[in-house]
Design a protein around this motif. Structure first.
Motif, PDB file in Angstrom:
ATOM      1  N   THR A 234       0.826  -1.210   0.000  1.00  0.00           N
ATOM      2  CA  THR A 234       0.000   0.000   0.000  1.00  0.00           C
ATOM      3  C   THR A 234       0.860   1.260   0.000  1.00  0.00           C
ATOM      4  N   LEU A 235       1.899   1.294   0.842  1.00  0.00           N
ATOM      5  CA  LEU A 235       2.781   2.463   0.869  1.00  0.00           C
ATOM      6  C   LEU A 235       3.442   2.674  -0.485  1.00  0.00           C
ATOM      7  N   SER A 236       3.866   1.589  -1.119  1.00  0.00           N
ATOM      8  CA  SER A 236       4.503   1.714  -2.436  1.00  0.00           C
ATOM      9  C   SER A 236       3.509   2.187  -3.485  1.00  0.00           C
TER      10      SER A 236
ATOM     11  N   LEU B 236       1.547   6.260  -7.218  1.00  0.00           N
ATOM     12  CA  LEU B 236       0.498   7.116  -7.773  1.00  0.00           C
ATOM     13  C   LEU B 236       0.883   8.589  -7.721  1.00  0.00           C
ATOM     14  N   LEU B 237       1.448   9.001  -6.612  1.00  0.00           N
ATOM     15  CA  LEU B 237       1.871  10.400  -6.489  1.00  0.00           C
ATOM     16  C   LEU B 237       2.978  10.719  -7.488  1.00  0.00           C
TER      17      LEU B 237
ATOM     18  N   MET C 149      11.374  12.724  -8.156  1.00  0.00           N
ATOM     19  CA  MET C 149      10.174  11.911  -8.317  1.00  0.00           C
ATOM     20  C   MET C 149      10.438  10.674  -9.175  1.00  0.00           C
ATOM     21  N   MET C 150      11.404  10.796 -10.099  1.00  0.00           N
ATOM     22  CA  MET C 150      11.744   9.635 -10.909  1.00  0.00           C
ATOM     23  C   MET C 150      12.375   8.541 -10.031  1.00  0.00           C
ATOM     24  N   PHE C 151      13.262   8.961  -9.125  1.00  0.00           N
ATOM     25  CA  PHE C 151      13.841   7.984  -8.205  1.00  0.00           C
ATOM     26  C   PHE C 151      12.763   7.412  -7.286  1.00  0.00           C
ATOM     27  N   SER C 152      11.808   8.251  -6.893  1.00  0.00           N
ATOM     28  CA  SER C 152      10.702   7.774  -6.074  1.00  0.00           C
ATOM     29  C   SER C 152       9.850   6.778  -6.852  1.00  0.00           C
ATOM     30  N   LEU C 153       9.649   7.057  -8.153  1.00  0.00           N
ATOM     31  CA  LEU C 153       8.861   6.172  -9.002  1.00  0.00           C
ATOM     32  C   LEU C 153       9.549   4.814  -9.165  1.00  0.00           C
TER      33      LEU C 153
END
Length: 598
Positions: free
Chosen positions: A144-146, A151-152, A289-293
């Motif tokens: 769920t956290l991932s 999504l963000l 955000m790319m690293f987060s993605l």
């Protein structure tokens, strides 16, 4: 798979709905704070560049920095709190799964525990209940956290360039294949080598437990058992190491592809900045955000193809052993059977074996073969025979502990297979040869013979007198309430084998059972104490029904009938005088031991 996962997750959620809801809210806050950290970098970068352009530093630069530290405080210190939330909503479910496993283990036929294939499965499930119950944590925390983070990140990146998301999806297919392979091989490895792992743990227990310390030293067994432990452990760990090396290389391959794509995109973003098509602040935000993605995507794929799949395989093993736990079944665990009537077919009159045969799982020979035998109310039968003749197996069949037999066993003319097990057990008071020594008080060790009467002081005192325990109790520091055994408390007291034997006799007498079965009741008792018990036992069994099992003839003279077992058959049946005149097995046994029992 997902239907099964959702069913087990539903059990967890229903066990602690409030804490589960709070946990989900908390996970969303974590995801937002991680987005906030990246966005605060963009704001700080834009503010700094603007200050350089206008030639002076504005107080506004402090705002994104303060915002950054606020997000860091929220997102960077959540580990302990998240673990606390996991514990809060999952501990009840773990307790339910463990209790249901124990409940099903109790309901499983005793015969199954003699089957090594079943016992390997039983051991695997028992050792992996934690992995079974972790499936909800995997689904609702890791996944769920991932998903929140993904999504963000997708929303933020798609605003700049949707093609980046497509590239990440291509990478995911590679990771799916690698993770599926690793999961299947890891579980298959555990199944293949569970026997070696169990053997290693067994020899480790022999080498380290207090119970085996004396013989380990006296017989110099350390090197022998250490070599056996090392053989089993090495066999298991060698295969495990070889697999883990291969799994690590495969994991590194997918990680390498992820890093290659990620840093290639970083270089592409820098190229856009150099051309003036992308602002520096936007680059900082987009790159973050790319690293987060990629991190979120990697985590989701790991959960779906590795963690969740691995947990599901443990759930499958658990479900294969226990069945699918329903709400009705879980509630039934709390129902007690202790009030079940013990006279379901009336007071005891007869117990008859009709052509009964029994073979233990995996054994080639029958322990009991085509046995015809009747025990009548008021009879005291002495069952004699050498070790391995089938005496103990007969007692387990008689009391309903072994169920997969051929032929019929009739209690008052009723087939015992048609009777509720709990009610059947109540007819018997049993002193097993391989009895259990509980780390409980002496009173509890006696009272478990009829647990419903544990608080009945009159009943307890009555069986204490029958077992001649007064002399033992008088020498214990806390008398009847003294803890027995030192395994879990330094206050516990160790007893000799003969003292334990007297406790087991008292345990068997609890509840005034219709039928008393004593398996080798004097095996650990000295001859003088045995003589005293013989005299006392005549009064105890007067008007009762009893089966006395032994390879010694001490009880034979007082029995109404003597039965001699050999190779699973009753080869002689009669009174003491009759069998002596027969000059068969009993005559030989009696003459060999007569000096002790004159």
């Amino acid at each position: 798979m997902f239907k099964r996962i959702l069913h087990f997750s539903k059990i967890t959620i229903s066990a602690s709905p409030l804490f589960f809801t709070l946990n989900m809210i908390f996970l969303f806050v974590i995801a937002l704070s991680q987005l906030g950290i990246t966005f605060s970098f963009k704001l700080a970068t834009d503010t700094i560049l603007e200050s350089q352009t206008v030639g002076h530093v504005s107080y506004q630069i402090a705002l994104p920095i303060l915002f950054f530290f606020l997000m860091i405080c929220i997102a960077g210190n959540t580990g302990n709190f998240e673990q606390m939330m996991i514990t809060a909503y999952s501990h009840k479910a773990k307790q339910i799964f463990a209790k249901y496993f124990l409940h099903k283990s109790y309901q499983t036929k005793q015969d199954a525990f003699y089957d090594h294939t079943f016992y390997d499965q039983y051991t695997f499930v028992k050792n992996n209940i934690e992995n079974t119950s972790n499936i909800t944590v995997t689904l609702f925390n890791k996944l769920t956290l991932s998903i929140y983070r993904l999504l963000l990140a997708v929303v933020a990146i798609s605003y700049f360039n949707p093609l980046i998301v497509v590239g990440m999806l291509l990478l995911s297919f590679v990771m799916i294949g690698v993770n599926r392979y690793v999961v299947k091989k890891r579980v298959a490895l555990q199944e293949t080598y569970v026997k070696d792992e169990r053997h290693a743990k067994y020899y480790q227990e022999l080498l380290s437990s207090r119970a085996h310390a004396k013989e380990l030293r006296i017989f110099k067994l350390q090197d022998t058992f250490l070599n056996k432990w090392e053989t089993s452990y090495t066999h298991y760990m060698k295969a495990k190491y070889a697999f883990e090396v291969k799994a690590t290389w495969l994991s590194h391959l997918s990680s390498f592809l992820q890093v290659l794509i990620t840093y290639s995109l970083t270089l592409y973003f820098l190229y856009l900045v150099q051309k003036g098509e992308l602002q520096v602040g936007d680059f900082v935000f987009l790159n973050g955000m790319m690293f987060s993605l990629t991190g979120a995507l990697s985590s989701i794929l790991t959960v779906l193809t590795k963690d969740l799949a691995e947990n599901d395989l443990y759930v499958q093993k658990y479900e294969a052993f226990t069945g699918t736990p329903t709400k009705k079944q879980l509630n039934a665990m709390h129902e007690t059977t202790s009030q079940m009537k013990s006279d379901i077919v009336g007071p005891f009159h007869t117990l008859a074996f009709q052509h009964v045969s029994y073979c233990y799982p995996g054994a080639s020979d029958y322990a009991v073969k085509d046995l015809n035998f009747t025990l009548r109310q008021g009879e005291v039968i002495s069952l004699l025979g050498y070790n391995g003749s089938g005496k103990s197996s007969l007692s387990k069949l008689m009391s309903g502990l072994l169920e997969d037999y051929e032929g019929q066993i009739l209690l008052n003319g009723t087939d015992i297979k048609t009777l509720p097990q709990e009610a059947l057990y109540r007819y018997f008071g049993i002193g097993f040869q391989d009895f259990a020594r509980y780390s409980l008080s002496l009173k509890e060790n006696v009272g478990v013979g009829m647990i419903e009467a544990l608080d009945d002081d009159v009943a307890i005192q009555k069986v204490i007198q029958k077992g001649n325990l007064e002399s033992i109790i008088d020498h214990l520091p806390n008398g009847l309430h003294t803890l027995l055994g030192k395994e879990y408390s330094k206050e516990g007291q160790d007893l000799s084998g003969g003292q334990w034997q007297r406790i087991i006799l008292s345990r068997a007498y609890m509840g005034e059972p219709d039928l008393l079965i004593l398996d080798e009741p004097t095996a650990s008792i000295d001859p003088l104490e045995e003589m005293r018990l013989l005299g006392q036992f005549k009064n105890i069994v007067q008007g009762k029904t009893a089966l006395l099992i032994s390879h010694r003839i001490g009880f034979a003279r007082m029995a109404d009938r003597i039965c001699i077992m050999e190779n699973g058959h009753i080869v002689e049946d009669g009174t003491h005088d009759t069998l002596l005149q027969l000059k068969g097995n009993y005559y030989t046994l009696f003459m060999a031991q007569q000096e002790l029992y004159k």
